[in-house]
Design a protein around this motif. Structure first.
Motif, PDB file in Angstrom:
ATOM      1  N   VAL A 203       6.425  67.322 -99.027  1.00  0.00           N
ATOM      2  CA  VAL A 203       7.401  68.490 -99.579  1.00  0.00           C
ATOM      3  C   VAL A 203       8.154  68.442 -99.207  1.00  0.00           C
ATOM      4  CG1 VAL A 203       5.807  70.573-100.317  1.00  0.00           C
ATOM      5  CG2 VAL A 203       3.947  69.371 -99.351  1.00  0.00           C
ATOM      6  N   THR A 204       9.057  69.005-101.437  1.00  0.00           N
ATOM      7  CA  THR A 204       9.592  69.148-101.396  1.00  0.00           C
ATOM      8  C   THR A 204      10.030  70.589-102.526  1.00  0.00           C
ATOM      9  OG1 THR A 204      10.447  67.501-103.753  1.00  0.00           O
ATOM     10  CG2 THR A 204      10.063  66.398-101.079  1.00  0.00           C
ATOM     11  N   ASP A 205      11.535  71.255-102.157  1.00  0.00           N
ATOM     12  CA  ASP A 205      11.816  72.066-103.468  1.00  0.00           C
ATOM     13  C   ASP A 205      11.851  71.528-104.523  1.00  0.00           C
ATOM     14  OD1 ASP A 205      13.886  70.325-102.985  1.00  0.00           O
ATOM     15  OD2 ASP A 205      15.842  71.918-102.967  1.00  0.00           O
ATOM     16  N   ALA A 206      11.761  70.751-104.761  1.00  0.00           N
ATOM     17  CA  ALA A 206      11.621  70.115-105.842  1.00  0.00           C
ATOM     18  C   ALA A 206      10.019  69.317-107.071  1.00  0.00           C
ATOM     19  CB  ALA A 206      13.133  68.548-106.553  1.00  0.00           C
ATOM     20  N   GLY A 207       9.109  69.601-105.689  1.00  0.00           N
ATOM     21  CA  GLY A 207       7.839  68.857-105.765  1.00  0.00           C
ATOM     22  C   GLY A 207       7.388  68.443-105.203  1.00  0.00           C
ATOM     23  N   LEU A 208       6.266  67.676-105.118  1.00  0.00           N
ATOM     24  CA  LEU A 208       6.263  66.760-103.666  1.00  0.00           C
ATOM     25  C   LEU A 208       5.542  66.028-104.189  1.00  0.00           C
ATOM     26  CD1 LEU A 208       2.031  67.835-103.827  1.00  0.00           C
ATOM     27  CD2 LEU A 208       3.545  68.961-105.343  1.00  0.00           C
ATOM     28  N   ALA A 209       5.377  64.045-103.283  1.00  0.00           N
ATOM     29  CA  ALA A 209       5.030  62.928-103.532  1.00  0.00           C
ATOM     30  C   ALA A 209       4.014  62.810-102.994  1.00  0.00           C
ATOM     31  CB  ALA A 209       6.279  62.128-103.248  1.00  0.00           C
ATOM     32  N   VAL A 210       2.494  62.232-103.398  1.00  0.00           N
ATOM     33  CA  VAL A 210       1.443  62.004-102.943  1.00  0.00           C
ATOM     34  C   VAL A 210       1.412  60.680-102.766  1.00  0.00           C
ATOM     35  CG1 VAL A 210      -0.641  61.812-102.873  1.00  0.00           C
ATOM     36  CG2 VAL A 210       0.617  64.034-102.926  1.00  0.00           C
ATOM     37  N   ASP A 211       1.242  59.499-101.846  1.00  0.00           N
ATOM     38  CA  ASP A 211       0.936  58.100-101.840  1.00  0.00           C
ATOM     39  C   ASP A 211       1.794  57.781-102.930  1.00  0.00           C
ATOM     40  OD1 ASP A 211      -0.421  56.553-100.317  1.00  0.00           O
ATOM     41  OD2 ASP A 211      -1.691  56.190-101.592  1.00  0.00           O
ATOM     42  N   GLY A 212       3.086  58.359-102.729  1.00  0.00           N
ATOM     43  CA  GLY A 212       3.998  57.457-103.587  1.00  0.00           C
ATOM     44  C   GLY A 212       4.166  58.269-105.591  1.00  0.00           C
ATOM     45  N   ALA A 213       3.748  58.898-105.575  1.00  0.00           N
ATOM     46  CA  ALA A 213       3.162  59.655-107.425  1.00  0.00           C
ATOM     47  C   ALA A 213       3.739  60.961-106.524  1.00  0.00           C
ATOM     48  CB  ALA A 213       2.357  59.665-108.122  1.00  0.00           C
ATOM     49  N   PHE A 214       5.395  61.188-107.830  1.00  0.00           N
ATOM     50  CA  PHE A 214       5.551  62.596-107.422  1.00  0.00           C
ATOM     51  C   PHE A 214       5.631  63.349-108.391  1.00  0.00           C
ATOM     52  CE2 PHE A 214       9.434  65.666-107.800  1.00  0.00           C
ATOM     53  CZ  PHE A 214       9.339  65.671-106.454  1.00  0.00           C
ATOM     54  N   THR A 215       5.013  64.739-108.070  1.00  0.00           N
ATOM     55  CA  THR A 215       5.144  65.677-108.689  1.00  0.00           C
ATOM     56  C   THR A 215       5.431  66.831-108.670  1.00  0.00           C
ATOM     57  OG1 THR A 215       2.165  65.106-109.121  1.00  0.00           O
ATOM     58  CG2 THR A 215       2.986  67.512-109.866  1.00  0.00           C
ATOM     59  N   GLY A 216       5.925  67.179-109.629  1.00  0.00           N
ATOM     60  CA  GLY A 216       7.289  67.989-110.412  1.00  0.00           C
ATOM     61  C   GLY A 216       6.639  69.507-110.112  1.00  0.00           C
ATOM     62  N   TRP A 217       7.091  70.506-109.618  1.00  0.00           N
ATOM     63  CA  TRP A 217       6.693  72.059-109.575  1.00  0.00           C
ATOM     64  C   TRP A 217       6.126  72.494-110.588  1.00  0.00           C
ATOM     65  CZ3 TRP A 217       4.642  72.942-105.004  1.00  0.00           C
ATOM     66  CH2 TRP A 217       4.895  72.387-103.446  1.00  0.00           C
ATOM     67  N   GLU A 218       6.803  71.767-111.579  1.00  0.00           N
ATOM     68  CA  GLU A 218       6.198  72.818-113.203  1.00  0.00           C
ATOM     69  C   GLU A 218       5.423  71.746-113.453  1.00  0.00           C
ATOM     70  OE1 GLU A 218       9.614  69.420-113.089  1.00  0.00           O
ATOM     71  OE2 GLU A 218       8.869  70.722-112.118  1.00  0.00           O
ATOM     72  N   ASP A 219       5.105  70.732-112.852  1.00  0.00           N
ATOM     73  CA  ASP A 219       3.497  70.116-113.433  1.00  0.00           C
ATOM     74  C   ASP A 219       2.901  70.548-112.384  1.00  0.00           C
ATOM     75  OD1 ASP A 219       4.991  69.099-115.223  1.00  0.00           O
ATOM     76  OD2 ASP A 219       6.022  67.199-113.885  1.00  0.00           O
ATOM     77  N   VAL A 220       2.363  71.171-111.608  1.00  0.00           N
ATOM     78  CA  VAL A 220       1.194  71.804-111.110  1.00  0.00           C
ATOM     79  C   VAL A 220       0.173  72.958-111.435  1.00  0.00           C
ATOM     80  CG1 VAL A 220       0.188  73.332-108.399  1.00  0.00           C
ATOM     81  CG2 VAL A 220       2.223  70.944-109.106  1.00  0.00           C
ATOM     82  N   ASP A 221      -0.784  73.041-111.496  1.00  0.00           N
ATOM     83  CA  ASP A 221      -1.256  74.247-112.877  1.00  0.00           C
ATOM     84  C   ASP A 221      -2.152  74.629-111.893  1.00  0.00           C
ATOM     85  OD1 ASP A 221      -2.756  74.200-115.162  1.00  0.00           O
ATOM     86  OD2 ASP A 221      -4.530  73.698-114.599  1.00  0.00           O
TER      87      ASP A 221
END
Length: 265
Positions: A203-221
């Protein structure tokens, strides 16, 4: 980075060889040429060399991480699998060894480098985004109880159904088809079990990575943080919903605060 680019080029070259070579062999067989394997070798070498050369002039990483562009190369080699199944249907007495010696079998193997390109590209982008951000939490976990029950239940039902189908095929004299389908099922089940194993979450300030796939906070529904589970729903039609066990992860209250301050912006 140089190592990654060389690996991209090698994978693209291998993919082109495995896709084009068997197709050339099929054309040679239709044309009545004496040895289709010669056509496979020549066409495969030429296609592999061109793929290796062209990939150095393309942004392979962008192509491999774009869903509309990455799916067709992965699906295309499955046409050879359909071809092999049709061959089995018309020649039920063919042995598995004879089937493995068909050029189309090499074509099916092209799925390997295609998937490897997607996986490598996705992880490379994820590493770059993590390095450019501030890491807030990092932990290893596994799917939550609900997802594990669904996964193993589906595997049990599917295995029982396939076992029954293979038994019917063997009793009806279709042992070759049963052997090929059984191999495909074993590989698929192995991949499903491995996928349901432990996962790494960053978990970072730009988004989170789960098992190698990064999802930016703006893409979290949306998200749900409970005492023992974390559910993350990314935006989009073809994205995975992450259901993670928090029994060995960070404090749920701290994690909830982090998500509320970043994903709700």
């Amino acid at each position: 980075m140089r190592y990654t680019r060389s690996l991209y080029r090698s994978l693209v070259g291998t993919y082109c060889t495995l896709v084009v070579g068997p197709f050339a062999a099929a054309l040679a067989g239709v044309a009545g040429l004496p040895d289709p394997w010669i056509s496979l070798a020549v066409a495969g070498l030429v296609a592999g060399g061109l793929g290796y050369w062209v990939s150095d002039r393309l942004d392979v990483e962008r192509l491999a991480t774009s869903l509309p562009l990455a799916v067709p190369p992965v699906v295309l080699p499955l046409g050879y699998l359909v071809w092999l199944i049709a061959l089995l249907a018309h020649n039920p007495g063919i042995s598995p060894l004879t089937l493995l010696g068909r050029p189309a079998t090499l074509g099916v193997l092209a799925v390997g480098p295609a998937v490897a390109l997607v996986e490598l590209g996705t992880r490379s982008v994820t590493v770059s985004r993590i390095e450019a951000a501030t890491v807030l939490y990092s932990f290893r976990t596994r799917p939550d109880k609900r997802e594990r029950r669904i996964t193993y239940g589906a595997l049990a039902v599917g295995l029982g159904a396939v076992a029954g189908l293979l038994g019917v095929l063997v009793l009806s004299g279709q042992a070759s088809i049963a052997a090929v389908l059984g191999l495909l099922v074993v590989v698929s089940l192995a991949l499903a079990v491995l996928r349901s194993d432990d996962r790494t979450v960053v978990v970072t300030d730009a988004g989170l990575a789960v098992d190698g796939a990064f999802t930016g906070w703006e893409d979290v529904d949306s998200f749900t943080v409970a005492e023992d589970s974390l559910v993350i729903r990314p935006r989009g039609w073809f994205t995975d919903v992450y259901r993670l066990d928090l029994s060995s992860g960070p404090d749920p209250d701290q994690l909830r605060s982090t998500f509320e301050s970043h994903a709700s912006r």
